[in-house]
Write a protein that holds these residues in place. Sequence first.
Motif, PDB file in Angstrom:
ATOM      1  N   SER A 249     -43.607   7.133  51.288  1.00 53.68           N
ATOM      2  CA  SER A 249     -43.802   8.109  52.503  1.00 53.68           C
ATOM      3  C   SER A 249     -43.143   7.435  53.582  1.00 53.68           C
ATOM      4  O   SER A 249     -42.684   8.264  54.583  1.00 53.68           O
ATOM      5  CB  SER A 249     -45.207   8.371  52.899  1.00 53.68           C
ATOM      6  N   THR A 255     -38.185  11.770  52.899  1.00 54.40           N
ATOM      7  CA  THR A 255     -39.310  12.763  53.054  1.00 54.40           C
ATOM      8  C   THR A 255     -39.456  13.445  54.240  1.00 54.40           C
ATOM      9  O   THR A 255     -39.999  14.558  54.298  1.00 54.40           O
ATOM     10  CB  THR A 255     -40.838  11.483  53.230  1.00 54.40           C
ATOM     11  N   HIS A 310     -44.484  10.374  48.018  1.00 53.48           N
ATOM     12  CA  HIS A 310     -44.085  11.769  47.730  1.00 53.48           C
ATOM     13  C   HIS A 310     -43.569  12.309  46.352  1.00 53.48           C
ATOM     14  O   HIS A 310     -42.755  11.071  45.998  1.00 53.48           O
ATOM     15  CB  HIS A 310     -43.175  12.504  48.834  1.00 53.48           C
ATOM     16  N   GLN A 312     -41.181  14.247  44.567  1.00 54.56           N
ATOM     17  CA  GLN A 312     -40.136  15.506  44.915  1.00 54.56           C
ATOM     18  C   GLN A 312     -39.834  16.266  43.472  1.00 54.56           C
ATOM     19  O   GLN A 312     -39.220  15.604  42.701  1.00 54.56           O
ATOM     20  CB  GLN A 312     -39.068  15.161  45.581  1.00 54.56           C
ATOM     21  N   VAL A 322     -43.215  19.692  46.407  1.00 51.86           N
ATOM     22  CA  VAL A 322     -43.515  18.366  46.695  1.00 51.86           C
ATOM     23  C   VAL A 322     -45.057  18.131  46.720  1.00 51.86           C
ATOM     24  O   VAL A 322     -45.860  18.636  47.215  1.00 51.86           O
ATOM     25  CB  VAL A 322     -42.975  18.248  48.216  1.00 51.86           C
ATOM     26  N   VAL A 324     -47.871  15.285  47.683  1.00 56.59           N
ATOM     27  CA  VAL A 324     -48.106  13.897  48.630  1.00 56.59           C
ATOM     28  C   VAL A 324     -49.492  13.604  47.998  1.00 56.59           C
ATOM     29  O   VAL A 324     -50.396  13.908  47.748  1.00 56.59           O
ATOM     30  CB  VAL A 324     -48.353  14.588  50.117  1.00 56.59           C
TER      31      VAL A 324
END
Length: 491
Positions: A249, A255, A310, A312, A322, A324
């Motif tokens: 992050s 991000t 994250h 992706q 995405v 988290v």
Amino acid sequence: MFPSFLSNSCLNVSIVQYFGSQLGKCGYCTGTKCSKSNGMLAYHLMCQDYQDLIDRGWRRCGKHCYKLKNKETCCPCYAIKCDALEFKLTKSNKRILRRMNRFLLDGKRDPVEQGSRSGNDDDVTEGANAPTRKPQPQMPDKSPAVINVEQAMSLAQAQKSKAKPAGAAGAGLLAQSPSLGSNKSAKDISYKPCKKAKQMRLERRQAKLGDTKEPPKQKAVTQEKSLTDFLSEPNESYKHQLKIVLVASSDTQRTCADAVLALYRKYQVVIHNDNPARLTLASMQRFLIKSALKNEKPDDGPEMGYGSFHQQYWLDDKLIAVGVIDILPGSVSSVYFFYDPDYSFLSLGTYGSLREIDFVQTIAATTPAVKYYYMGFYIHSCPKMRYKGNLSPSYLLCPETYVWILLTDVIRSKLDANKYQRLNDDAAARDVNEFTLEDLGEVTLLMGTDYTLKYKEYWQIPDVTHRVDVIEYSELVGKVCAQRMLYVIMK
């Protein structure tokens, strides 16, 4: 205004400012002032402390941490986790995985799903497609303290060096923590199917009689495909390639890239009907990028370390989703998941959950303590939020004893009868990490950024305040965190 966070290795203590009771809008029943919780701002949060906090029902939204008042709030929220190493695929899960693999193979959608935005009716587990949104906790009116974190850490270290060493006690607490799971290595677990008893008896008999005849052939046992089998199926000959990239992050260049912001805005507008004017880079950063968790890389931890990340999802060269997540000493905790609504036919919400469970299994192969997948809250009173309970085996956290209880039909029936339940049937059971007034003196306070002291020393100062708040905070975070974290007191 949040203080700047430094990456210095000496920053090894959590710093929080408690805000007390909060009243806000509920994201489940859409009531305006009926969601009741307690909140605090985390300036710096050690990963083990946050693991202990979520095992007491706390969750984070950016740097803001909150815990629902389940007895009082409109929609009680029970922390839920899945044992990733014992996870069982359902028929619906398999349909979603096969659908994704077929799409990657030839780029075609299933005929029944042409023009569909939310997928098949049988995919009722698709919580991310539901219009109910993740609630945003009500932010407090109080202004955050402006803290020099490095100076606060130095003060904490100085105080710690004067105190008696407590390493052995701390290690004992970690060893006894149920959230950390077994130390049994993954390679010690055998998945080889056992012979049937009938076959074994027949072989013994033939060996005894010296019979040279071959035993009758047994029907081949079909090994059921695992989650890993489904996810490893696509290859380079497929029309599309799906790549999942793990990004810290703190790597804001990636991000906070234009593609991430555009995807976030599109998802929030189409799926949750948000006002586009409010979906700024700053709002996304506050909600999904900024985290108080310290990135830690202990020798016995996973390769990427602990902290906020994250995942992706790149379909060829296009960002389509995405996830988290927080990687913690006992779990992977899902914070949020957003995706391109144009790909809703792939049931990306559920697919993302399956991918995150597989990610836990991958980490557990080298770090066995990380074995659980935390999904946030299970809200039984909101039918559209019950989908999380379909990942089996799942456990709900008892809001009174903080023991994890297997989610069964019996538990569901109890929640049907009354939306608030203790969950733990043992009437004599108590919170093993319960904070009592006898423990108050050992709560560690941070006086602005000037110095730290124990509450028993603070109480000697004339005209002291904050006693009620400190007690309430300590009861909510538990004895261990209350004595380990720094509680900010504004002078």
